[in-house]
Design an enzyme around this catalytic site. Structure first.
Site, mmCIF file in Angstrom:
data_model
loop_
_atom_site.group_PDB
_atom_site.id
_atom_site.type_symbol
_atom_site.label_atom_id
_atom_site.label_comp_id
_atom_site.label_asym_id
_atom_site.label_seq_id
_atom_site.Cartn_x
_atom_site.Cartn_y
_atom_site.Cartn_z
ATOM 1 C CE1 TYR A 18 3.589 13.088 11.891
ATOM 2 C CE2 TYR A 18 3.759 14.079 9.717
ATOM 3 C CZ TYR A 18 3.068 13.295 10.621
ATOM 4 O OH TYR A 18 1.893 12.721 10.252
ATOM 5 C CB CYS B 11 -2.359 33.838 14.699
ATOM 6 S SG CYS B 11 -2.974 35.061 13.560
ATOM 7 C CD GLU C 220 -2.307 -1.228 2.875
ATOM 8 O OE1 GLU C 220 -3.473 -1.630 2.948
ATOM 9 O OE2 GLU C 220 -1.659 -0.834 3.873
ATOM 10 N N PRO C 221 1.609 1.526 -1.048
ATOM 11 C CG PRO C 221 2.445 1.703 -3.221
ATOM 12 C CD PRO C 221 1.748 0.740 -2.292
ATOM 13 N N GLY C 222 1.808 4.990 -0.396
ATOM 14 C CA GLY C 222 1.112 6.275 -0.510
ATOM 15 C C GLY C 222 2.130 7.341 -0.880
ATOM 16 C CE1 TYR D 220 -0.187 10.338 4.540
ATOM 17 C CE2 TYR D 220 2.022 10.150 3.619
ATOM 18 C CZ TYR D 220 0.843 9.555 4.033
ATOM 19 O OH TYR D 220 0.686 8.206 3.923
#
Ligand SMILES: *Cc1c(COP(=O)(O)O)cnc(C)c1O
Length: 432
Positions: free
Chosen positions: A334, A361, A290-292, A391
């Site tokens: 991250y 802000c 399942e590569p994304g 992402y």
């Protein structure tokens, strides 16, 4: 350059998929997501070809839609012969509306509601990837109401730490995802699934993490999963038809990231699987991966316009852009690394160091700290942030009521809008 769809043209501008990014920024305005469709197709073909070379008949790669989800992507994925996975009704609906055949879709998520399950069964989802016993029983019950026998995979936690970010690490025993082998829960849920009237257990799934570079991770998980398959054969006489090894291959965000040879990696995984199946005398399962990220990341690039520049002598410098954590929250989440350029000054010396910050802000609204840039950087320049195809759009928000940027697809020297820019009216469309 970190990917071969990037170059510098005769005007000293950054070109992406052969097109002048400065011109694209002028034409479509900023912030702007670009997506290189030809690169997506290339990435898909690497997997599709490797699967046909190395894995048993009926094996196929599926695209993890959460990496970047909009209708056009599903059309491309379908044309390239891949399946997909979805993690919500929103993703499933997008796939349906793009004409994606749901029998080639896998439905993930660690908490599917009864409504989710009902909708997915009604639309004839191929497989559920079942996360827990509660969910398994709920699917069985709802499938019975629809008078169907629902195909599922069980998500198993192999107990592997792939040494990536904590937040994207999903394979350890104490993960919120799946049933662990180590605690006996994986074995127990298999026994339950095999007994349920309206469930067809079609095999097992695992996914250990993301942005994985070391080729050993998939080999270790294949090893653990095949031993589990052997144990289930011994215990229940059940031979799993499908083994889904999840996604996770890493991509290059900077020159320091290694290049992964996916074809070679898959051939190594396949070698291990063949060896283990022979050793344990089990039939070769069909393999799904399942590569994304590795399908879409390097097919994406984001363009911004520079606003104010702040120099704080002896402290630091800031270059503010007209987007930020709303269109790319990955640094805030991250501390992710990115490569950024002043797209209209590619041949100028990088004699200045600044943090590229967004307009929200929040002090944490940073795209990247300490980026080397030309000291001539000024208001109106175009900033390009590379490798934003995964992402970014899918994690974007309307914080500070900022409208989301459009997505412009590039292919064969042509460009066209595939997701429109949000308007101020879009921002209030649900307000009463
Ligand atoms: C996120 C995810 C993927 C895709 O991971 P990438 O790192 O984007 O390849 C695949 N499978 C599952 C279950 C996931 O949660």
């Amino acid at each position: 350059m970190i990917c071969n769809n990037l170059s510098v043209n005769e005007k000293g501008h950054l070109a992406f998929a052969g097109q002048d990014t400065v011109e694209l920024a002028k034409e479509y305005k900023t912030p702007l997501y670009l997506i290189d469709e030809d690169r997506i197709r290339y990435n898909c073909r690497v997997y599709v070809n490797a699967f046909s070379k190395y894995f048993s008949n009926g094996s196929y790669p599926i695209y993890a839609g959460k990496a970047n989800c909009f209708k056009r992507i599903y059309e491309i994925i379908k044309e390239e012969g891949m399946g997909c996975d979805v993690v919500s009704l929103g993703e499933m609906y997008t796939a349906i509306k793009a004409g994606f055949p749901l029998e080639k879709a896998f439905f993930h998520s660690n908490n599917k509601t009864d409504d989710d399950i009902d909708f997915a069964i009604e639309h004839k989802i191929g497989h559920f990837v079942v996360d827990s016993k509660d969910e398994l029983l709920a699917i069985n019950e709802i499938a019975a109401k629809h008078c169907v026998k629902q195909k599922i995979l069980l998500r198993i936690t192999p107990g592997i730490d792939p040494h990536t970010y904590e937040a994207v690490n999903t394979g350890k025993v104490d993960s919120k995802f799946g049933s662990a082998i180590q605690t006996g829960q994986a074995q127990e849920i298999t026994g339950v699934a095999l007994k349920l009237e309206n469930i067809v257990l079609d095999g097992f799934h695992c996914h250990v993490g993301s942005q994985v570079f070391d080729s050993d991770t998939f080999i270790r998980s294949a090893d653990i999963m095949l031993r589990f398959i052997r144990d289930m054969k011994e215990k229940y006489g059940y031979v799993a038809p499908i083994l889904n090894l999840g996604g996770g291959y890493g991509v290059r965000y900077t020159e320091n990231d290694p290049v992964i040879d996916i074809d070679k990696n898959i051939s190594l995984v396949s070698g291990k699987i063949n060896e283990m199946c022979e050793k344990y005398a089990i039939d070769l399962p069909k393999i799904v991966m399942e590569p994304g990220r590795s399908i879409v990341a390097d097919a994406g690039l984001t363009l911004y316009t520079v606003g104010s520049i702040k120099r704080i002598p002896e402290y630091k410098n800031y270059v503010s852009i007209d987007g930020g954590m709303t269109d790319n929250p990955r640094y805030a989440l991250y501390g992710s690394t990115y490569t950024a350029f002043v797209a209209n000054k590619m041949n100028e010396e990088k004699d200045f160091c600044a943090s590229i910050v967004g307009r929200c802000c929040e002090s944490g609204d940073i795209i990247q700290e300490n980026v080397p840039l030309p000291s001539t950087v000024q208001r109106g320049d175009t900033i390009a942030v590379l490798t934003t195809g995964a992402y970014n759009y899918s994690m974007s928000s309307n914080y500070n009521r900022l409208p989301k940027p459009p997505i412009v697809a590039l292919s064969n020297g042509e460009s066209r809008v595939v997701v429109k820019r949000e308007t101020l009216e879009d921002i209030i469309r649900n307000d009463i």
